[in-house]
Enzyme design. Structure first.
Site, mmCIF file in Angstrom:
data_model
loop_
_atom_site.group_PDB
_atom_site.id
_atom_site.type_symbol
_atom_site.label_atom_id
_atom_site.label_comp_id
_atom_site.label_asym_id
_atom_site.label_seq_id
_atom_site.Cartn_x
_atom_site.Cartn_y
_atom_site.Cartn_z
ATOM 1 N N HIS A 189 0.856 -1.198 0.000
ATOM 2 C CA HIS A 189 0.000 0.000 0.000
ATOM 3 C C HIS A 189 0.894 1.251 0.000
ATOM 4 C CE1 HIS A 189 -3.944 1.874 1.710
ATOM 5 N NE2 HIS A 189 -3.254 2.779 1.056
ATOM 6 N N LEU A 233 2.670 6.517 -4.986
ATOM 7 C CA LEU A 233 3.882 7.012 -5.648
ATOM 8 C C LEU A 233 3.628 8.286 -6.451
ATOM 9 C CD1 LEU A 233 5.681 3.697 -6.724
ATOM 10 C CD2 LEU A 233 6.042 5.100 -4.691
ATOM 11 N N ASN A 293 -4.923 5.879 -7.143
ATOM 12 C CA ASN A 293 -5.492 7.246 -7.140
ATOM 13 C C ASN A 293 -4.495 8.313 -7.597
ATOM 14 O OD1 ASN A 293 -3.970 6.972 -4.805
ATOM 15 N ND2 ASN A 293 -5.337 8.196 -3.532
ATOM 16 N N ASP A 353 -8.657 3.089 -3.319
ATOM 17 C CA ASP A 353 -8.111 3.676 -2.088
ATOM 18 C C ASP A 353 -7.975 5.191 -2.160
ATOM 19 O OD1 ASP A 353 -6.936 3.405 0.595
ATOM 20 O OD2 ASP A 353 -5.243 4.340 -0.403
ATOM 21 N N HIS A 358 -5.397 -0.365 5.958
ATOM 22 C CA HIS A 358 -5.115 0.497 7.130
ATOM 23 C C HIS A 358 -6.120 0.408 8.289
ATOM 24 C CE1 HIS A 358 -7.722 2.999 4.659
ATOM 25 N NE2 HIS A 358 -6.776 3.376 3.858
ATOM 26 N N ASN A 384 -5.710 9.564 7.162
ATOM 27 C CA ASN A 384 -7.040 8.991 7.038
ATOM 28 C C ASN A 384 -6.937 7.495 6.799
ATOM 29 O OD1 ASN A 384 -9.727 8.558 6.726
ATOM 30 N ND2 ASN A 384 -9.895 9.495 4.711
ATOM 31 N N ASP A 405 1.143 2.735 3.767
ATOM 32 C CA ASP A 405 0.242 3.801 3.299
ATOM 33 C C ASP A 405 1.043 5.092 3.071
ATOM 34 O OD1 ASP A 405 -1.925 5.198 2.423
ATOM 35 O OD2 ASP A 405 -3.062 5.129 4.299
ATOM 36 N N HIS A 432 3.203 14.384 0.771
ATOM 37 C CA HIS A 432 2.617 15.699 0.458
ATOM 38 C C HIS A 432 3.703 16.751 0.638
ATOM 39 C CE1 HIS A 432 -1.520 14.437 -0.002
ATOM 40 N NE2 HIS A 432 -1.435 13.730 1.108
ATOM 41 N N GLY A 443 -2.404 12.281 5.196
ATOM 42 C CA GLY A 443 -1.359 11.365 4.763
ATOM 43 C C GLY A 443 0.004 11.652 5.338
HETATM 44 ZN ZN LIG Z 1 -6.993 4.547 2.235
#
Ligand SMILES: [Zn+2]
Length: 441
Positions: free
Chosen positions: A72, A75, A106, A164, A244, A290, A317, A321, A336
């Site tokens: 998870h 990238l 995503n 996700d 998660h 989250n 995860d 950012h 994140g």
């Molecule tokens: Zn998620």
């Protein structure tokens, strides 16, 4: 090329005999051994191997494990190459001990069609330092309406499906996706969140959110979605993987479902077994994620879930950012945290040293667990297996400094923590990628 890894504690994890097994089984191998690699394959494991033609890699005092797999990761390529790329993310992965990453869908555009997957594979071929196993989206544009072409995805090498970042809200669509994915033996990874219950929220709903005056996201928002997914997996026989896991009730739901024989697996991330929502008290946006950080009871339940086998895998995860994006009011900041270079030391310090998991059990959560969920022939150190190997020093203690990270972003709540455990050598398909803690190649 031949490589001889000398004198390390070789740990080859073994999966529990059954899903009802209260604890992971003893490892298949846990002994001081040498490992000989030729080209991309492990050709010999034994004591006192010598080979004059092999490059010698010293593993004295270290653990020789199967290469870690992060099932998870975000990238950000294509679309947000300022935050991360396949190259920077996989360099960060190698630094953290990873041999394989599964990037989530995503991106911009979304990995919702085979062209994006082919692009990812082509970029990985050119720039990746690890194996890259893409995750395709469940629905077009993550909109939760139209299911993607799962058969084409499978042919292109997709290892799982997930929207996700968002849940698939429509239960009928999710049910059909489970059935369709089941035809191709792919798991559906679920971001479990009832978005109507979390709307506007930015941290766990509880005492701390009340004190801080911040809108909350209740644990029940995760719980109701997990309950739905389990019901649909039970009904369809499809394979649900809960991403998660953050709260106690999720652990209990997955535990009971596994006991009943429902086809469900689960992962958690290091922040959910290391931090509570106390970390938000300083309004540090690096603690905004989250699902959100929860209470001490939830953290304890997650640790218990790892211990008894309810939670199969530890994933990062990893969600980079930029500083500019995170340098805003808590309520405005994106969710994140990065995680590839802090996962191993948190696992060693918070789980192994605190007696939650044995070292072989911890290794299984980073290797064999994700390999089985994604259907990868990784996660083992055996003669004839592909040489994906992580050698780490479980005893080295150091201070986390985000400015030394290979990752493009710095959004970690663990900066400045003193932790134990560091990857020293990483070999990906027989190629040295990290030697003596330095990236090579
Ligand atoms: Zn998620």
């Amino acid at each position: 090329m031949k490589i001889l890894i000398k004198g390390g504690r070789v740990v080859n994890p073994q999966a529990p005999a059954s899903r009802l097994e209260p604890k992971s089984a003893e490892p298949a191998l846990d002994a001081i051994m040498d490992v000989l690699i030729e080209d991309s394959t492990i050709i010999k494991i034994g004591k006192n191997i010598s080979d004059a033609n092999a490059r010698r890699v010293d593993a004295d005092g270290m653990v020789v494990a199967p290469g870690f797999i992060d099932m998870h990761t975000h990238l950000r390529e294509p679309g947000r190459e300022d935050e991360e790329t396949i190259e920077s993310g996989s360099r960060s992965g190698v630094k953290g001990g990873y041999c394989a990453l599964a990037p989530m869908a995503n991106t911009e555009p979304v990995a919702d069609n085979v062209e994006v997957i082919n692009f990812l594979n082509a970029q990985a071929e050119k720039y990746a330092w690890t194996h890259i196993y893409p995750v395709g989206s469940v629905t077009r544009g993550l909109k939760g309406e139209t299911i993607t072409e799962i058969g084409e995805f499978k042919e292109a090498g997709v290892v799982a499906l997930s929207d996700d970042g968002r849940p698939v809200t429509n239960s009928r669509i999710f049910m059909l996706a489970l059935q369709y994915a089941g035809m191709f033996n792919l798991p559906v990874i679920s971001h479990c969140e009832d978005v109507h219950l979390t709307e506007g929220g930015c941290m766990n709903e509880g005492l701390n959110s009340t004190i801080l005056g911040l809108p909350g996201m209740p644990a029940a928002a995760e719980e109701v979605m997990v309950a739905r997914d389990i019901a649909l997996a039970r009904w369809t026989g499809g394979r649900v993987h809960v991403a998660h896991v953050s709260c106690a009730n999720t652990v209990e739901l997955v535990r009971r479902a596994k006991f009943e024989g429902v086809n469900v697996t689960a992962e958690t991330a290091p922040h959910y077994f290391s931090l509570t929502d106390d970390a938000v008290k300083t309004y540090d946006t690096n603690a905004k994620m989250n699902p959100p950080l929860r209470t001490a009871e939830d953290v304890e339940a997650v640790r218990q879930g790892l211990r008894d086998g309810t939670i199969d895998a530890i994933a990062t995860d990893h969600a980079p950012h930029t500083h500019v994006e995170k340098q805003v009011a808590f309520i405005e900041a994106p969710f994140g945290v990065i995680g590839l270079e802090t996962c191993l030391p948190l696992v060693i310090t918070k789980l192994v040293d605190e007696g939650v998991l044995t070292l072989p059990e911890a290794i299984a959560k980073l290797t064999l667990g994700p390999a089985r969920i994604l259907g990868l022939s990784m996660g083992k150190i055996e003669t004839g297996a592909r040489a994906d190997i992580t050698v780490f020093d479980p005893a080295s203690e150091y201070k986390i400094d985000v400015n030394t990270f290979e990752c493009k972003c710095r959004n970690s709540p663990f900066n400045g923590w003193r932790l134990k455990g560091k990857a020293v050598h990483v070999i990906v398909a027989g190629q040295p990628r990290l030697l003596d803690g330095r990236l090579v190649g």
